[in-house]
Design a protein around this motif. Structure first.
Motif, PDB file in Angstrom:
ATOM      1  N   HIS A 155       0.866  -1.178   0.000  1.00  0.00           N
ATOM      2  CA  HIS A 155       0.000   0.000   0.000  1.00  0.00           C
ATOM      3  C   HIS A 155       0.904   1.230   0.000  1.00  0.00           C
ATOM      4  CE1 HIS A 155      -4.046   1.653   0.691  1.00  0.00           C
ATOM      5  NE2 HIS A 155      -3.418   2.627   1.328  1.00  0.00           N
ATOM      6  N   SER A 160      -1.334  10.234  -3.247  1.00  0.00           N
ATOM      7  CA  SER A 160      -2.612   9.521  -3.238  1.00  0.00           C
ATOM      8  C   SER A 160      -2.312   8.051  -2.958  1.00  0.00           C
ATOM      9  CB  SER A 160      -3.328   9.665  -4.588  1.00  0.00           C
ATOM     10  OG  SER A 160      -2.552   9.082  -5.602  1.00  0.00           O
ATOM     11  N   THR A 162      -2.299   4.216  -3.308  1.00  0.00           N
ATOM     12  CA  THR A 162      -2.439   3.185  -4.333  1.00  0.00           C
ATOM     13  C   THR A 162      -2.100   1.838  -3.714  1.00  0.00           C
ATOM     14  OG1 THR A 162      -0.151   3.523  -5.036  1.00  0.00           O
ATOM     15  CG2 THR A 162      -1.871   4.720  -6.239  1.00  0.00           C
ATOM     16  N   TYR A 163      -2.582   0.768  -4.343  1.00  0.00           N
ATOM     17  CA  TYR A 163      -2.384  -0.577  -3.800  1.00  0.00           C
ATOM     18  C   TYR A 163      -1.921  -1.501  -4.920  1.00  0.00           C
ATOM     19  CZ  TYR A 163      -3.462  -5.166  -1.851  1.00  0.00           C
ATOM     20  OH  TYR A 163      -3.382  -6.463  -1.428  1.00  0.00           O
ATOM     21  N   LYS A 164      -0.887  -2.300  -4.669  1.00  0.00           N
ATOM     22  CA  LYS A 164      -0.406  -3.278  -5.639  1.00  0.00           C
ATOM     23  C   LYS A 164       0.000  -4.540  -4.893  1.00  0.00           C
ATOM     24  CE  LYS A 164       1.421   0.084  -8.967  1.00  0.00           C
ATOM     25  NZ  LYS A 164       0.503  -0.258 -10.070  1.00  0.00           N
TER      26      LYS A 164
END
Length: 485
Positions: A155, A160, A162-164
């Motif tokens: 995370h 901003s 973002t999640y991967k």
């Protein structure tokens, strides 16, 4: 993100240090990263282990492994409790948040990554709050990291959120390394790993083990050999004492020209004792499956009838200097399972990891022997083999296995309990095993979806046994890409 001079990796240390190690090892192996990971992740210049006095033993083990494997990266630790706090003392949200901010203000890193897989809920929640606030106030980059199901979930908290998620297939641990990460050790002198591996290298030995197991596990009620073997085993188990064990070994190691003195057991069992002594002598005369003729060599080629498989097997055991009594009573089943585990594991050697047979794990309580431990990638699979056959006893062994497996591999270790689960007196085998599994299905914990119980239907056929074992192993990355997971 680009690699900069000072990235700090904060690792919250809980009771399972394996996710802590895996995350750190993945970040230190930039060569194996995908293009997307190279764009997003960074190689830390420092690892900081945050722990409590309850998890100090795991911190010590984790620090030793990280320092030995990643010499280019600094590894330090910080305790959330002061020196006066005792073990078991609660760590408040205020203490966690304050400590993390103090660490970050002191370190002043260019970026922060927080691995909160291993911490408690209080540690995870308020360490995350502290990191986010510090990154926002100081305009620094931050990444929150969680390891789950062979994936590193990240995370990113920049401008901003973002999640991967990134698959982790570049990290593997041996069984010994997993044990050491949990603050324990493999006692080489008390383990039987080398002995069993040498036995399994003998194809003739494995062939005879599988032959005997197939006969004993799949035979019908009319099979004379199985009837007599099971009757003899039941009797020996019932009245086994040092005198009778000595007698049995003597006829195993001597031919029938020699006599053996033994003490007759209690009078109420005298008739049964004579009956099974006669049975033992009958096999000795007819098939020689309890003796070895040094002049003529192996008797397996000359024997026929019900004792052929056991004759060949016991003669091999006798030649190797092993305990025929032990193999006759139980070990044939253990080696049968070992053959299946070895066959499956050899197909998957490229995935990393290893296998240990009957290792002795030394801990604070002295130690304990495990049946079979397999590591693949960083997944631990515990194969426990029980001699129990009734549902109540199997269930007790299952819970004990769950407890022991968590000690050496964490709550996400997999468990396979293997039994020759047989029918009870009041129900058919099918009814009893069905009722047993329904009862176990109602047991809902985090561990249970990682556990399986094999009964007679899974072990009787060798091909089915190997297939069942394959299903316990992690899906390899190449299989997942082909949609086989």
């Amino acid at each position: 993100m680009s690699e900069v001079s000072k990235w700090l990796n904060i690792i919250l240390v809980g009771s399972n240090p394996i996710p802590c190690y895996v995350q750190a090892a993945h970040l230190m192996d930039k060569e194996s990263w995908s293009e997307e990971e190279r764009e997003c992740l960074f190689v830390p210049t420092r690892h900081l282990l945050v722990y409590t006095k309850e998890t100090e033993v795991y911190k010590n083990a984790l620090m030793a492994v990280l320092k030995s494997k990643f010499e280019s990266c600094e590894v330090e630790a910080a305790c959330l409790q002061d020196s006066e706090a005792g073990r078991g003392g609660a760590v408040s949200q205020y203490t966690v948040e304050k400590s993390i901010k103090e660490i970050l203000n002191k370190e002043r890193p260019e970026g922060v990554i927080l691995n909160h897989t291993g911490g408690t809920k209080v540690m995870t929640t308020y360490a995350t709050v502290a990191m986010r606030e510090w990154c926002r106030e100081n305009k620094k980059q931050g990444v929150e990291c969680y390891l789950s199901e062979q994936k590193l979930n990240c995370h990113f908290s920049e401008q901003s959120y973002t999640y991967k998620e990134f698959p982790v297939s570049n990290v593997s641990l041996t069984v010994k390394e997993m044990v050491e990460l949990h603050g324990m050790a493999v006692e080489e002198k008390l383990s039987e790993d080398k002995l069993v591996k040498n036995l399994l290298e003998d194809e003739r030995f494995c062939k005879q083990i599988k032959s005997v197991a197939a006969r004993l596990l799949s035979a019908s009620g009319e099979d004379t050999f199985c009837q007599e073997y099971l009757s003899l085993k039941t009797f020996l188990t019932d009245i086994c004492n040092s005198e009778y064990a000595t007698y049995f070994k003597s006829v195993t190691y001597k031919d029938d020209t020699e006599t053996c003195d033994f003490i007759v057991p209690a009078a109420d069992k005298g008739e049964r004792f004579k009956q099974y002594t006669d049975l033992l002598g009958k096999y000795n005369r007819r098939n020689k499956w309890l003796c070895y003729d040094e002049e003529e060599g192996f008797t397996s080629e000359k024997t026929s009838g019900d004792g052929e498989e056991m004759a060949a097997l016991l003669n091999q055991v006798r030649e190797k200097g092993l305990d025929c009594w032990k193999l006759f009573m139980e070990d044939w089943f253990y080696y049968y399972i070992c053959c299946a585990v070895k066959e499956v594991f050899q197909e998957r050697l490229g995935f990393g990891g290893d296998i240990m047979y009957r290792p002795w794990i030394r801990d604070a309580n002295g130690g304990e022997r495990f049946n079979i431990l397999v590591s693949e990638g960083y997944q631990l699979i515990v194969f426990a083999i029980t001699g129990e056959e009734k549902s109540g006893s199997v269930k007790m062994d299952f819970f004990e296995t769950l407890y022991q497996s968590e000690k050496i591999g964490g709550s996400r270790s997999k468990v396979v309990l293997i039994s020759r689960f047989t029918n009870g007196k009041q129900k058919s085998y099918e009814d009893e095993i069905q009722a047993f599994r329904k009862d176990m299905d109602s047991f809902v914990t985090k561990q249970y979806h990682q556990a399986r119980i094999f009964g007679r239907e899974e072990v009787a056929d060798f091909d089915k046994l190997t297939e069942e074992i394959r299903q316990t192993l992690p899906v390899r990355p190449d299989e997942e890409k082909r949609g086989l997971g």
